[in-house]
Motif scaffolding. Structure first.
Motif, PDB file in Angstrom:
ATOM      1  N   SER A 178       0.749  -1.156   0.045  1.00  0.00           N
ATOM      2  CA  SER A 178      -0.001  -0.178   0.064  1.00  0.00           C
ATOM      3  C   SER A 178       0.953   1.203  -0.057  1.00  0.00           C
ATOM      4  CB  SER A 178      -0.991   0.010   1.160  1.00  0.00           C
ATOM      5  OG  SER A 178      -1.686   1.164   1.309  1.00  0.00           O
ATOM      6  N   ALA A 180      -0.473   3.950   0.958  1.00  0.00           N
ATOM      7  CA  ALA A 180      -1.336   4.969   1.831  1.00  0.00           C
ATOM      8  C   ALA A 180      -0.188   5.891   2.846  1.00  0.00           C
ATOM      9  CB  ALA A 180      -2.329   4.320   2.532  1.00  0.00           C
ATOM     10  N   GLU A 204      -4.508   5.278  -3.683  1.00  0.00           N
ATOM     11  CA  GLU A 204      -3.883   5.172  -2.351  1.00  0.00           C
ATOM     12  C   GLU A 204      -3.250   6.167  -1.667  1.00  0.00           C
ATOM     13  OE1 GLU A 204      -3.021   0.233  -3.345  1.00  0.00           O
ATOM     14  OE2 GLU A 204      -1.550   1.473  -2.610  1.00  0.00           O
TER      15      GLU A 204
END
Length: 252
Positions: A178, A180, A204
């Motif tokens: 990810s 993020a 993301e």
């Protein structure tokens, strides 16, 4: 590999009999060039990236040339293992190993946000040169990178230990990781994954963060800025600002 195998079969089953019917004897290197030309043609028809075509063309001639030097088989095995450890996933990802220049390191360092503890991720960290440089220039940053090729990862990890680098280097496929929370994501990949990677970035990464691509632009997306590096390859950095979700929906 598929195009090489098929080209070899075509050469043996079709081209060789035709030449034999005319009682033509051709040097082995010429036969290898014929096979390579067929492999390059098949590769183009199969949709391989353009940089694969000279590889398909020259693979067999290079092999024939190497055999003429009477090199010990162990050297071929060593070369195969070495290349496998560096390029083992290229056939699937179509992302070769590119190493960022020192000018790229310095330019990226100037593009980092000024906030304390800014998070930076290098997709395809190679030997860890970018991470090591940024860690030295910005000791308060949180730098990490991912590399899937075993040998570059091992060398990068050795570099991190030797320099006592305060950054993270992970082995794995960044598609499964990810993005993020990252303030800046950097990539030096190939033209093939850029559209897909941009979708992942937009889904993301937080809005307002930056995505930086070395050499390869995102198709159909205007960068926030382009930084000319004036390095050996005359590279450039394409800098993109990640849009807010509503901007993406409006542009869809």
């Amino acid at each position: 590999m598929f195009s090489q195998v098929v080209a070899t079969l075509i050469s043996l089953m079709l081209v060789a009999p035709v030449l034999a019917s005319f009682e033509l004897e051709i040097p082995l290197i010429v036969a290898a060039l014929i096979q390579g030309s067929i492999a390059a043609f098949l590769g183009s028809r199969l949709g391989l990236a353009s940089w694969w075509l000279p590889i398909n063309l020259l693979f067999s001639p290079a092999l024939v040339s190497a055999l003429s030097f009477d090199v010990a088989p162990s050297w071929f095995l060593a070369a195969f293992v070495l290349l496998f450890l560096i390029y083992w996933s290229v056939f699937r990802s179509q992302i070769p190993l590119y190493l960022s220049s020192r000018k790229a390191w310095a330019a990226v360092a100037g593009l980092l946000p000024g906030k304390e503890g800014a998070r930076f991720l290098d997709l395809g960290a190679g030997l860890g040169g970018m991470l090591s440089y940024l860690d030295a220039q910005h000791p308060n940053g949180k730098f990490s990178g991912m590399e899937i090729a075993p040998l570059p990862f091992a060398l990068g990890w050795t570099r991190k230990i030797a320099t006592r680098g305060n950054y993270s280097l992970l082995w794995g496929d960044f598609w499964q990781y990810s993005l993020a929370g990252q303030d800046v994501v950097y990539a030096y990949l190939s033209p093939v994954p850029m559209a897909r990677l941009w979708r992942k970035v937009c889904e993301e990464m937080p809005s307002g963060s930056r995505f930086i691509s070395n050499t390869f632009s995102v198709p159909g997306v205007e960068p926030e800025k382009v930084v000319e590096l004036d390095d050996f390859h005359h590279s450039r950095l394409y800098v993109y600002r990640v849009p807010a979700r509503q901007e993406m929906d409006a542009g869809a």
